[in-house]
Design an enzyme around this catalytic site. Structure first.
Site, mmCIF file in Angstrom:
data_model
loop_
_atom_site.group_PDB
_atom_site.id
_atom_site.type_symbol
_atom_site.label_atom_id
_atom_site.label_comp_id
_atom_site.label_asym_id
_atom_site.label_seq_id
_atom_site.Cartn_x
_atom_site.Cartn_y
_atom_site.Cartn_z
ATOM 1 N N HIS A 123 8.318 -3.209 13.038
ATOM 2 C CA HIS A 123 8.948 -1.950 12.349
ATOM 3 C C HIS A 123 7.752 -1.286 11.326
ATOM 4 C CE1 HIS A 123 11.168 0.575 9.375
ATOM 5 N NE2 HIS A 123 12.270 0.270 10.147
ATOM 6 N N GLU A 183 11.457 4.573 16.520
ATOM 7 C CA GLU A 183 11.872 5.159 15.557
ATOM 8 C C GLU A 183 10.786 6.073 14.763
ATOM 9 O OE1 GLU A 183 14.817 2.204 13.258
ATOM 10 O OE2 GLU A 183 12.731 1.247 13.310
#
Length: 268
Positions: A97, A169
């Site tokens: 992430h 993302e």
């Protein structure tokens, strides 16, 4: 319909008690056919994994962890290993992430080690990749995320890559002040990722979109054929919000099957 993925990561939120309440409420709100053609998942903090596994029971919800170390054990204060996570019978593990990369010094090399460790222990890696605002402005979004995917999957066999998930993302789209990508903005990046995965010999790897997904844009994003799932943030941090989003996506995809399909963008 092919399996469509819908999941949420809670970041550093929710206690054990809150986790139990959330899952109980979610189970009560899930559509009866939520487990058909859909793969649903939640990714709580480490401290809530045991409670989450118990609360999920037989519900059609997969359980994931937010991170893990690449070593099975060792002098890594504060870290969690795959061996430890196996005790909670998790299904997948989120890796790479952008917040981990930015705030905790994760690199493409360490993410590659983590992906290999996750696969070695039978977990499905959920690899997060994203482009910065500068890369987006320069028209380099596709190249940026393809680079991250290739480095994260370096040294893996085609079979191993096929067991993974990828979540696109955009760094500029996540977080409280993020602006979501439109389906038109997300499409070329997803197509680039599909092309790269096909070149790696794993064309069936699902590519999810994450970045300010909400009730207003979920159906449109889910309708984009290059998007294989949604990775939802704060819009799914309440059980009713997550259940409502799942229902909206399911309704939109059912409606889409009754109309002529658009041509899938070429992926090489």
């Amino acid at each position: 319909m092919s399996t469509f993925w819908i999941g949420t990561g809670w970041k550093m939120n929710k206690t054990v008690a809150e986790t139990r309440r959330y899952i109980a409420d979610l189970k009560a709100r899930l559509p009866d056919d939520a487990g058909a053609d859909y793969a649903l998942f939640i990714i709580p903090p480490f401290t809530a994994l045991a409670a989450a596994r118990e609360a999920i029971g037989m519900a059609p919800v997969l359980l994931g962890a937010q991170n893990m170390h690449w070593a099975d054990a060792g002098a890594y204060t504060g870290e969690i290993s795959a061996v430890m996570l196996k005790e909670f019978d998790i299904d997948l593990v989120e890796l790479g992430h952008s917040e981990r990369r930015e705030h905790f010094g994760e690199t493409d090399a360490t993410i590659n080690l983590k992906v290999k460790a996750a696969l070695r222990h039978g977990f499905r890696p959920l690899l997060c990749v994203g482009d910065s605002a500068e890369e987006r402005a320069a028209g380099a979004s596709g190249a940026a995320v393809v680079r991250q995917v290739k480095l994260a999957f370096a040294g893996l066999t085609k079979s191993e890559i096929s067991r993974c998930l990828v979540a696109y993302e955009p760094i500029w789209a996540i977080g409280e002040g993020g602006v979501p990508a439109s389906p038109e903005e997300a499409r070329p990046v997803h197509v680039a990722l599909h092309v790269a995965l096909k070149e790696l010999g794993a064309p069936s790897v699902p590519v999810l979109y994450g970045g300010s997904v909400n009730l207003d844009n979920a159906a449109a994003l889910a309708g984009e054929q290059a998007i294989d799932g949604l990775f939802v943030g704060r819009a799914a941090w309440s059980a009713d919000g997550f259940a409502a989003l799942i229902s909206r996506v399911m309704a939109a995809r059912k409606a889409a099957t009754s109309t002529p399909a658009k041509a899938m963008p070429a992926i090489g």
